[in-house]
Scaffold this active site. Structure first.
Site, short mmCIF file in Angstrom:
data_model
loop_
_atom_site.label_atom_id
_atom_site.label_comp_id
_atom_site.label_asym_id
_atom_site.label_seq_id
_atom_site.Cartn_x
_atom_site.Cartn_y
_atom_site.Cartn_z
N CYS A 113 -77.07 94.39 -43.02
CA CYS A 113 -78.24 94.26 -42.14
C CYS A 113 -77.93 94.61 -40.68
O CYS A 113 -78.83 94.78 -39.87
CB CYS A 113 -78.79 92.85 -42.20
SG CYS A 113 -79.15 92.35 -43.87
N HIS A 253 -82.91 90.95 -36.00
CA HIS A 253 -82.98 91.30 -37.41
C HIS A 253 -83.96 90.34 -38.09
O HIS A 253 -83.92 89.13 -37.87
CB HIS A 253 -81.59 91.18 -38.04
CG HIS A 253 -81.60 91.27 -39.53
ND1 HIS A 253 -82.30 92.25 -40.20
CD2 HIS A 253 -81.03 90.49 -40.48
CE1 HIS A 253 -82.14 92.07 -41.49
NE2 HIS A 253 -81.38 91.01 -41.69
N ASN A 283 -87.00 90.76 -45.51
CA ASN A 283 -85.76 91.29 -44.95
C ASN A 283 -85.50 92.69 -45.53
O ASN A 283 -85.18 92.81 -46.71
CB ASN A 283 -84.62 90.32 -45.31
CG ASN A 283 -83.27 90.77 -44.78
OD1 ASN A 283 -83.12 91.89 -44.31
ND2 ASN A 283 -82.28 89.90 -44.89
N1 ACO Z 1 -88.68 78.45 -54.15
C1 ACO Z 1 -88.61 77.12 -54.36
N2 ACO Z 1 -87.48 76.43 -54.23
C2 ACO Z 1 -86.38 77.10 -53.88
C3 ACO Z 1 -86.38 78.51 -53.67
C4 ACO Z 1 -87.60 79.17 -53.83
N3 ACO Z 1 -87.72 80.50 -53.63
N4 ACO Z 1 -85.13 78.90 -53.33
C5 ACO Z 1 -84.36 77.79 -53.33
N5 ACO Z 1 -85.11 76.72 -53.68
C6 ACO Z 1 -84.69 75.34 -53.81
C7 ACO Z 1 -83.21 75.21 -54.08
O1 ACO Z 1 -82.94 75.37 -55.45
C8 ACO Z 1 -82.93 73.82 -53.58
O2 ACO Z 1 -83.34 72.92 -54.59
P1 ACO Z 1 -82.40 71.66 -54.99
O3 ACO Z 1 -82.29 70.86 -53.73
O4 ACO Z 1 -83.16 71.02 -56.09
O5 ACO Z 1 -81.10 72.30 -55.40
C9 ACO Z 1 -83.89 73.63 -52.40
O6 ACO Z 1 -84.90 74.66 -52.56
C10 ACO Z 1 -83.23 73.82 -51.06
O7 ACO Z 1 -82.43 74.99 -51.11
P2 ACO Z 1 -81.62 75.49 -49.85
O8 ACO Z 1 -80.83 76.70 -50.23
O9 ACO Z 1 -80.89 74.34 -49.23
O10 ACO Z 1 -82.83 75.89 -48.89
P3 ACO Z 1 -82.76 76.33 -47.40
O11 ACO Z 1 -83.67 75.51 -46.58
O12 ACO Z 1 -81.35 76.49 -46.91
O13 ACO Z 1 -83.38 77.78 -47.44
C11 ACO Z 1 -82.71 80.09 -47.46
C12 ACO Z 1 -82.78 78.79 -48.23
C13 ACO Z 1 -84.11 80.52 -47.10
C14 ACO Z 1 -82.05 81.15 -48.31
C15 ACO Z 1 -81.89 79.85 -46.15
O14 ACO Z 1 -80.66 79.22 -46.43
C16 ACO Z 1 -81.60 81.13 -45.44
O15 ACO Z 1 -82.48 81.80 -44.96
N6 ACO Z 1 -80.31 81.50 -45.32
C17 ACO Z 1 -79.93 82.73 -44.69
C18 ACO Z 1 -80.01 83.76 -45.73
C19 ACO Z 1 -80.29 85.11 -45.13
O16 ACO Z 1 -81.03 85.26 -44.19
N7 ACO Z 1 -79.64 86.06 -45.74
C20 ACO Z 1 -79.77 87.36 -45.35
C21 ACO Z 1 -79.14 87.55 -43.97
S1 ACO Z 1 -78.02 88.80 -43.89
C22 ACO Z 1 -78.78 90.08 -44.46
O17 ACO Z 1 -79.90 90.24 -44.05
C23 ACO Z 1 -78.17 90.94 -45.49
#
Ligand code: ACO
Length: 326
Positions: A113, A253, A283
């Site tokens: 990214c 980004h 993204n």
């Molecule tokens: N729908 C419903 N529930 C979900 C989903 C979904 N799509 N995805 C995850 N969950 C659940 C998980 O299973 C978890 O459940 P559990 O507690 O029963 O295990 C709960 O939601 C919380 O999950 P987390 O991973 O802790 O959620 P978080 O608030 O951290 O959000 C996210 C997840 C959106 C991926 C966040 O961590 C994030 O944005 N991280 C950065 C990732 C990113 O931006 N990557 C790309 C950047 S680099 C690039 O662009 C290549």
């Protein structure tokens, strides 16, 4: 001294829209979860006949038109992508042929990214040293082809699209003032899609088990993203002897609204100075900043003389920033 200047921008988004309600029918998720955790409402999905180079060519033609640059005048085509048409030849080679840019050298650049910022830093050097007069830099991705559509943790995040810029030299003080790029390969396993590192003996198994897709440690990635984007943005400001108050627009980004809000807080930047379009496209990896830049210009969010701060983060892990005086 010659500065490198962005003289034209263009973008292309595939027509097909995949909304959060469509995803509710595919995996156990909800519009409410996706909106509150990411800010994404919908994303674009390329037609099955479209290639990453097709998207890039469409964005490039618009940038060339705005910059009044003809295909034969381009000296170098740089393509930032993690979803290249083939392992080789490069996506840049297909784009060079598609544009009939016969005088251009062409190569791909892989920094996930952050690819567009890495591309800007490469283009900046070639222009400043007067090696090339006109460079076409493209960020283009079909993320939908490397997403596991059964994994709710990743499939809701990504989208397809392309953005392009033309970069030329100028003797004025308007152009790319600085670029900063970093990589820390010790975080490689936070965010990856398998490639030739996979032993041949395992490749078939990975494909069968659908493991040849994006793998991500979301929480860990989030923390490193916020810390390093904040630091690298401050580094660019210090290099240019500017403060946040001097910046007219920040184009981060477009990965997650919560990451962007955390960076705004770190830098103490008011939200009205920050461009966000991730609600429409998700993204789009290396394409996200050039698409946002093109939209910001088309909607008159940038005027001549404005200071624009670009900041990105991605797999590698990689991160980078740039300040451009428009
Ligand atoms: N729908 C419903 N529930 C979900 C989903 C979904 N799509 N995805 C995850 N969950 C659940 C998980 O299973 C978890 O459940 P559990 O507690 O029963 O295990 C709960 O939601 C919380 O999950 P987390 O991973 O802790 O959620 P978080 O608030 O951290 O959000 C996210 C997840 C959106 C991926 C966040 O961590 C994030 O944005 N991280 C950065 C990732 C990113 O931006 N990557 C790309 C950047 S680099 C690039 O662009 C290549």
């Amino acid at each position: 001294m010659t500065l490198a200047k962005i003289t034209g921008t263009g973008s292309y988004l595939p027509k097909k829209i995949l909304g959060n309600h469509d995803l509710e029918k595919m995996v156990d998720t909800s519009d409410e979860w996706i909106m509150t955790r990411t800010g994404i409402r919908e994303r674009r999905i390329a037609d099955e006949k479209e290639t990453t180079s097709d998207l890039g060519i469409k964005a490039a033609k618009k940038a060339m038109e705005k910059a009044h640059v003809k295909a034969r005048e381009i000296d170098l085509i740089l393509v930032a992508t993690s979803t290249s048409d083939m392992i080789f030849p490069s996506t840049a080679a297909y784009i060079q042929h598609g544009l009939a840019a016969k005088n251009a050298a062409a190569f791909d650049l892989s920094a996930a990214c952050t690819g567009f910022i890495f591309g800007l830093s490469v283009a900046e050097q070639y222009i400043k040293t007067k090696r090339y007069k006109a460079i076409l830099l493209i960020g283009t991705e079909i993320m939908s082809r490397i997403v596991d559509w059964t994994d709710r943790k990743t499939c809701v995040l990504f989208g397809d699209g392309a953005g392009a810029v033309i970069i030329q030299g100028t003797d004025s003080d308007e152009g790319i003032l600085t670029t900063h790029t970093y990589t820390d390969g010790s975080y490689a396993d936070f965010l990856f899609a398998p490639g030739s590192r996979t032993p041949t003996s395992l490749q078939k198994e990975l494909a069968v088990k659908k493991l040849d897709v994006i793998h991500m440690k979301g929480n860990e990635t989030f923390k490193v993203a916020v810390n390093n984007m904040g630091k690298v943005a401050k580094e660019a400001l210090e290099k240019c002897e500017l403060t946040v108050d001097d910046i007219d627009l920040v184009i981060p980004h477009q990965a997650n609204k919560r990451i962007i809000e955390a960076i705004n807080k770190k830098l103490v930047i008011p939200p009205e100075k920050v461009f966000i379009n991730l609600q429409k496209y998700g993204n789009t990896s290396a394409a996200s900043i050039p698409i946002a830049l093109d939209e910001a210009l088309c909607s008159n969010r940038i005027s001549q003389g404005d200071y624009v701060l670009l900041v990105a983060f991605g797999g590698g892990l990689t991160w980078g920033s740039s300040i451009v005086k428009w």
